[in-house]
Design an enzyme around this catalytic site. Structure first.
Site, PDB file in Angstrom:
ATOM      1  N   ASP A 133     -15.996  -3.885  -0.476  1.00  0.00           N
ATOM      2  CA  ASP A 133     -14.780  -4.704  -0.495  1.00  0.00           C
ATOM      3  C   ASP A 133     -14.722  -5.677  -1.670  1.00  0.00           C
ATOM      4  OD1 ASP A 133     -14.354  -3.441   1.930  1.00  0.00           O
ATOM      5  OD2 ASP A 133     -15.041  -5.139   3.116  1.00  0.00           O
ATOM      6  N   ARG A 255       4.521  10.955   3.484  1.00  0.00           N
ATOM      7  CA  ARG A 255       3.292  11.317   4.196  1.00  0.00           C
ATOM      8  C   ARG A 255       2.201  10.300   3.884  1.00  0.00           C
ATOM      9  NH1 ARG A 255       6.470  13.880   6.351  1.00  0.00           N
ATOM     10  NH2 ARG A 255       6.576  16.126   6.745  1.00  0.00           N
TER      11      ARG A 255
END
Length: 337
Positions: A133, A255
């Protein structure tokens, strides 16, 4: 000296390279004894420890995951937060029973916070920041981040061809918890048209406008990269939320792809292998000179260290004036603002 090494929190590419960097420097250069603690902080409680030698550290540089295992030990954290002297004493006695002179804690924000609490109890601690992260405060970069960005970028590259072939909007959700570093870097590197970060306000109408604008200019598809920490209505998964919202508002087939844990699995990139080795080696230098209660960090091109007290409980987040955000705006990328 006798040092222990543990890894805590989520797995991350580069942990094994860090263990190797600490261990080989300690054994070869300083003649220290090195012990691996298994299962994170729970291994410290349960006395799950084994001596490491050069042979046990061979062949792990390029391995993903962690050979020492890892955990998120709630019981251990509860002990540290308890004012009960007997519980606190259990932790101290365990450290002394193992005969350790220092404990090296490899982990992210939670681990560094726990490491600081241990340091406050009088245990000699060195922290090494790891997380894909990249949100550990006090260091420019954490190992694991480069690998995760590479994986996410490759996925976005591949999604471009599908999006173009089907004239779709493709929403790609990437990891990062409350920080948008992976979304920002992978989005920029992968040529995303919209990048949505947890740290920045998002106006959905602006997102729809950007997508409509592209189609009106004859660009038949758009790539939207969104960080998993972006807040949505009813706390819905952001990938799913933006996919449904965009299709409903624009009428364009949309999508989603959620990359998930694939981003933190597998072998570390060459950059992360080198960074991990450097951090591990520097941690051993700090131990040799008795500079405890510190976290190894990266400042510019240099490896340095910072007090664990300054790191504990803080997050490093993407700021609105971040250089890449500003560049993205100038290039026409929408951040939802």
């Amino acid at each position: 000296m006798k040092i222990g090494i543990l890894s805590s929190g989520g797995d991350c590419p580069g942990i094994n390279a860090t263990i190797r960097g600490v261990g080989k420097t300690a054994i070869v250069n300083y003649g220290m004894e090195v012990f691996g603690i298994y299962g994170g902080f729970s291994g410290l409680l349960n006395r799950e420890i084994q001596q490491l030698d050069e042979s046990s550290l061979s062949g792990i540089l390029n391995l993903g995951g962690t050979v020492l295992g890892t955990s998120r030990e709630k019981k251990f954290k509860k002990m540290l937060s308890s004012p009960n002297a007997a519980e606190t004493q259990t932790i101290l006695e365990g450290y002394k029973e193992l005969g350790l002179d220092c404990l090296v804690c490899i982990g992210g924000n939670g681990t560094q916070k726990t490491a600081y609490k241990l340091s406050a109890l009088g245990i000699n601690i060195i922290g090494i920041p790891k997380t894909i992260d990249n949100d550990v405060w006090g260091t420019d970069i954490t190992f694991g981040f480069d690998t995760a960005v590479n994986i996410a970028t490759e996925a976005i590259d591949r999604i471009h061809s599908t999006a173009g072939s089907h004239r779709r909007v493709m929403v790609v959700e990437v990891m990062g918890h409350h920080a948008g570093w992976i979304a920002l870097h992978a989005g920029m590197a992968g040529g995303a048209d919209v990048i949505l970060l947890p740290e920045l306000p998002i106006n959905l109408d602006r997102v729809y406008e950007r997508i409509h604008e592209r189609f009106q200019k004859g660009k038949p598809y758009s790539i939207v990269v969104v960080g998993e920490g972006v807040k949505t209505e009813n706390k819905e998964n952001p990938g799913s939320f933006f996919t449904k919202s965009i299709e409903k508002a624009t009428g364009i087939e949309t999508r989603q792809t959620v990359l998930g844990y694939i981003q933190r699995g597998g072998s570390p990139s060459p950059y992360d292998r080198i960074l991990s080795s450097r951090l591990g080696g520097y941690a051993t230098e700090l131990i040799n000179y008795g500079k405890f209660g510190r976290m190894v960090c990266v400042k510019g091109n240099e490896i340095s260290s910072i007090s664990l007290e300054k790191v504990a409980g803080k997050l490093k987040l993407v700021e609105p004036d971040n250089e890449l955000v500003c560049l993205g705006h100038k290039m026409g990328i929408s951040f939802g603002d």
